[in-house]
Design an enzyme around this catalytic site. Sequence first.
Site, mmCIF file in Angstrom:
data_model
loop_
_atom_site.group_PDB
_atom_site.id
_atom_site.type_symbol
_atom_site.label_atom_id
_atom_site.label_comp_id
_atom_site.label_asym_id
_atom_site.label_seq_id
_atom_site.Cartn_x
_atom_site.Cartn_y
_atom_site.Cartn_z
ATOM 1 N N HIS A 149 0.797 -1.225 0.000
ATOM 2 C CA HIS A 149 0.000 0.000 0.000
ATOM 3 C C HIS A 149 0.827 1.272 0.000
ATOM 4 O O HIS A 149 0.374 2.309 -0.494
ATOM 5 C CB HIS A 149 -1.031 -0.043 1.125
ATOM 6 C CG HIS A 149 -2.149 -0.970 0.755
ATOM 7 N ND1 HIS A 149 -2.120 -2.295 1.077
ATOM 8 C CD2 HIS A 149 -3.243 -0.769 -0.003
ATOM 9 C CE1 HIS A 149 -3.180 -2.881 0.549
ATOM 10 N NE2 HIS A 149 -3.880 -1.975 -0.102
ATOM 11 N N CYS B 130 -9.675 -2.565 -11.046
ATOM 12 C CA CYS B 130 -9.197 -1.483 -10.193
ATOM 13 C C CYS B 130 -7.850 -1.797 -9.558
ATOM 14 O O CYS B 130 -7.321 -1.023 -8.776
ATOM 15 C CB CYS B 130 -10.224 -1.123 -9.126
ATOM 16 S SG CYS B 130 -10.526 -2.466 -7.975
HETATM 17 C C1 PEP Z 1 -6.572 -5.232 -5.409
HETATM 18 O O1 PEP Z 1 -6.406 -6.196 -4.632
HETATM 19 O O2 PEP Z 1 -6.218 -5.269 -6.614
HETATM 20 C C2 PEP Z 1 -7.228 -4.012 -4.938
HETATM 21 C C3 PEP Z 1 -7.578 -3.059 -5.778
HETATM 22 O O3 PEP Z 1 -7.392 -3.876 -3.585
HETATM 23 P P1 PEP Z 1 -6.172 -3.500 -2.611
HETATM 24 O O4 PEP Z 1 -4.960 -3.210 -3.454
HETATM 25 O O5 PEP Z 1 -6.585 -2.318 -1.803
HETATM 26 O O6 PEP Z 1 -6.029 -4.744 -1.792
#
Ligand code: PEP
Length: 485
Positions: free
Chosen positions: A144, A447
């Site tokens: 993240h 996404c």
């Molecule tokens: C993903 O897992 O691709 C996603 C968009 O969620 P995160 O990156 O917040 O886990």
Amino acid sequence: AELARLDAALATVAAGLATLSAAAGPQGGIFDAQAALLDDPDLRDALEADARTGTSAVDATRSVFAAAAADFDALTDPYLRERGQDVRSLERQVLLALLGAPPQTAPDSEHILVTDELDAATAATLDPARTLGVVTTTGGATGHGVIVASSRGIPVITGRAEAADLADGTLVGLDPGAGTLWLDPDTATQQQIRALAETRATEASAAATRSHEPAVTATGRRILVEANVASLADAHAGAAYGADGSGLVRTEILFAHEPTAPDAATQAAALIAVGKALNSPITVRTWDPGGDKPLPFLATDGEANPMLGERGLRAMRRYPEVFAEQLRGIVMAAREVSVRVMFPMVTEPDEVVWARSVLADVLAENPDPPHVEAGIMVEVPAAALRADEFAPLVDFASIGTNDLAQYTTAVDRGNGRVAALARPSEAIWSLIYMTCQAFGDKPVAVCGDLASDPDLTATLVGLGVSELSVRPPAIGLVKDAVRRS
Ligand code: PEP
Ligand code: MG
């Protein structure tokens, strides 16, 4: 005398942290947490006891902080283990204060930051005008911190062990597009890097001129290119870059600084601000705690494999009231801005039936409920493989390729050593294609991070994806790639 030096150094560091916290605004929590660690009476007692044996202030600091960091390093919970980094950071700050050196801050001039790992809170405090890029020596590509930095326009390349021993001030170049890192390049290479940077800048400004126009493929399909949002600043950036709304509001990061679960009205106010900043529909993901995204108000400790544990919707079944209160906030926001709701980490259709029933109950609390569409994230391979069972239950799907790749390839998304194995391949394309086929006319978004790569846009559009939710700075380039698809 040594005790007095130590006290003065601790006070200097505490004052520095208070300044950093105030400057960082809502993201200042990381510095408050460091200040709390520094204030720990056990740590102070240990320092004092060590200094009273005749040890110098510097040696006492080194041994006591090293022992505290080792305690954190030995824990199994990855979130708590990471606090070892905070202790090491504090040790560095106290030593600098003892030596009378100014507190360590990023240089005023433009620079590339080399660090072992990048956490989200640190990424949120980097200044994009000065930090031109980040190189991590051990971190993985879709943690993240990397996502937060890239969303703020700071390119990151990850897992480069060869950068670990660089001296401060070494000249480096990085090309995040191709994943190239140059250490101490010669003059001819420097010229090539400058030329490449100019080409990239020209492409970006060409894309920017049309970034506020709709993205339509050569065969006439409109593809929504939306912004991934983790803060109000991201929403403003998304609007400036021409986003068609948001395909992912990461609420667990938007509210990460809240020590207790925010109530519905607080959440609604923040979501309305995001919706108004973008002036177009937003997709709000319900709390997705766990793995590398802890939420202070939802304990998920004690799991040997947190990435395979109570993440996302799974955690909500343990905290149904927290979930219902979030849905209340989303429904309140839906009265003022256009909102859809999205459930993360879905594995079984039964979980979606449950989530929809809580949403239905919350909507029923309103005499005149607004219209709120609901969708799932496809992040667990089982959800893609059973997409035909999920499609009738929801209005849309959004593919989270960061987790989908992690679980399909058995590669920890935070581990740079095996990151190459999680590169997009036939395995991921097949799961995306299956989802698009099963959802028919219902929208399917991507996404995850790979939606931000314009080199992959034509493939995703070809597989049947109808929305791409990306890092705000990538919007113009991805829209252009759609037009060429
Ligand atoms: C993903 O897992 O691709 C996603 C968009 O969620 P995160 O990156 O917040 O886990
Ligand atoms: Mg995910």
